[in-house]
Design an enzyme around this catalytic site. Sequence first.
Site, mmCIF file in Angstrom:
data_model
loop_
_atom_site.group_PDB
_atom_site.id
_atom_site.type_symbol
_atom_site.label_atom_id
_atom_site.label_comp_id
_atom_site.label_asym_id
_atom_site.label_seq_id
_atom_site.Cartn_x
_atom_site.Cartn_y
_atom_site.Cartn_z
ATOM 1 N N GLY A 55 0.851 -1.172 0.000
ATOM 2 C CA GLY A 55 0.000 0.000 0.000
ATOM 3 C C GLY A 55 0.882 1.215 0.000
ATOM 4 C CB THR A 56 2.834 2.961 -1.454
ATOM 5 O OG1 THR A 56 3.637 4.096 -1.299
ATOM 6 C CG2 THR A 56 2.803 2.600 -2.913
#
Lengths: 388, 275
Positions: free
Chosen positions: A106-107
């Site tokens: 996740g980013t």
Amino acid sequence: MALQDICDFQDIFLDRGTSSLPFGKKTGFNYMRGLPFSNSTSLFNFYIPVAEYLDKSPLEFGQISPIQSASTPLSQDVTLPSLSLPENPLLSSPQPVSLPFPISHGTTTLAFIFQGGVLAAADTRSSCAGYVEGPAAQKILPIHSHMVSTTSGTSADCALWKRILSRELRLYQLRHGRRLSTSGAAKLLSHMLHPFKGTELCVAAIMCGWDGGEVHGHLDDTGGTKTDPGGCTETTKEIDKSVDPSLEKTQSSFSSVGGQQPLAREKRNGSGPCMFYVCSDGTRLQGNLFSVGSGSPYAISVLDQGVKWELTLDEATSIAREAVYRATHRDAYSGNHVDIYHISSKGWIRRSREDLKEEYYREKERRERGIRQIMTLSEENMKQTKMA
Amino acid sequence: MALLDVSGFSRYSELRGQILPAGRTHPVDRTNHYSFGTKTPELALPLGVDPSAFLKSCNQEAGVSIDLNHGTTTLAFKFQHGVIVAVDSRASAGRYLASNDVNKVIEINPYLLGTMSGSAADCQYWERLLAKECRLYRLRNKNRISVAAASKLLSNMMLGYRGMGLSMGSMICGWDKEGPGLYYVDDNGTRLSASMFSTGCGSMYAYGIIDSGYKEDMTVEEAYELGRRGITHATHRDAYSGGVVNMYHMREDGWIKVCKEDVSELIHRYRKGMF
């Protein structure tokens, strides 16, 4: 690593002749034999991963026998995959071992080109299957003085491949006296990742760089030899004149043609800002605006709205910050701080890391002020109607 | 539908029951739709079929070529002058574009609007049923139903069929005695109230735009522009949203339809330098 290759240092592990060295564990030695880019004679010796390791999980590298310990609880799972999956050479191993924890990525990372060069921004939250593993990760890794790569995917994979890429680019520079272009670096990374297609490797990087007129023999770029991300120096010097002289020509031609921007933005003399998106599934795309990661949909619409060629550095920074802030606001896997890097003809510059918590409070304050204004206005209206 | 209930018209099935003796009710005579009877709430279920299992079997592996994937972008937000509702108009069935001109806003009454996202059939049916219940409420109580109550009715309908494969994400917007109201109701039974929502697969792109442009003290024109931009940028990036922007403005004296503009023209206007 680079120096070793240049001076033809014979390392025991790399010596192809002595393959029967009983050094170390069996599995460990097989792995070591195929170190990426270890052969110093040919220029690009691609690492072909040892075939029997492709279908084993990353957990097993370097370990003797983890399967025996984990086989019993997984016996139920073992039968199902082999029945439902079609015959895939990579996955034909009888015991697909599940990873110790689900790797999730996740980013929010983004990058765009404008008249002042390339701007790259990313959040700093590293997550692991629903937990925030660290609030201060480094997602934008400098490759050399004029190139930076934003990373998304598995952070271990990204860190390793970025180091390997830095080493290869440095070798290229030493051999040829000039830096490899961004396009070439992206191609190199793409080819390096190709043997791992279909495995669990996950790297999605945006290579942002400035291809420049490199003077022959100019070897002392500050960023070139630094390979550890922690060593990147934070400079507070601001570039006031963000318009490079070689680009002034392009700007004036833009204003005269009035709207024919794509033509004006072409690089003159092969120098100027350049951006490539490289992914471990083989994608390699050139573009002017990219956003990668779980928070990217939120960020990309903000960027679509505001990014134009003529932005000043301050405007570009505030748009990038706003886009990352919006993504971190809605996406659970992005958050904490925002890193902003600016790449120009003089190299990359990193702005100080900004805490998005402050941004949130500032916005809350702004909204409250707005509401208070409405309340006072409506009170005044009521007073007036009463008096009248 | 509403008049039928109010006037006490007895159904064919009841008459038949009186004429024919005892017994076997024909499947046709069973309840064929959901009914909020005050004494006997009725739930209609299909005979002998497990709805969710049936839906799961309607995919590529089972040989069915029409995917039941639903793409859309809808958004709604409250501001000082009411509620703005903006939706796209594309209906997709997997990779096939069923229509580019669907109306995804149902006008329940002059003070209530409902948006649709998810399965078009589910949304249209249930929101029409909601419209019937709202009309009945008005006739029985001489007062318009509040937005909170309307959304609660819809949410209870969804809860009755929970787990059976319904797919609906709707925003109920209106203006009642409490002021402007905005509720999000889901096929899981979720019912949330907030000042800004966006649903559908293009919602993430719309959130970026409306989050950054939203101010409580916007003027009406600014709010229209924000709604238009949100949908336009979402349709630009999401393949399953497109068509036209249908925008409504809910005011104290009822809703008005603001515009119906083609997104392809809007994106050219907003991104002059892009093409």
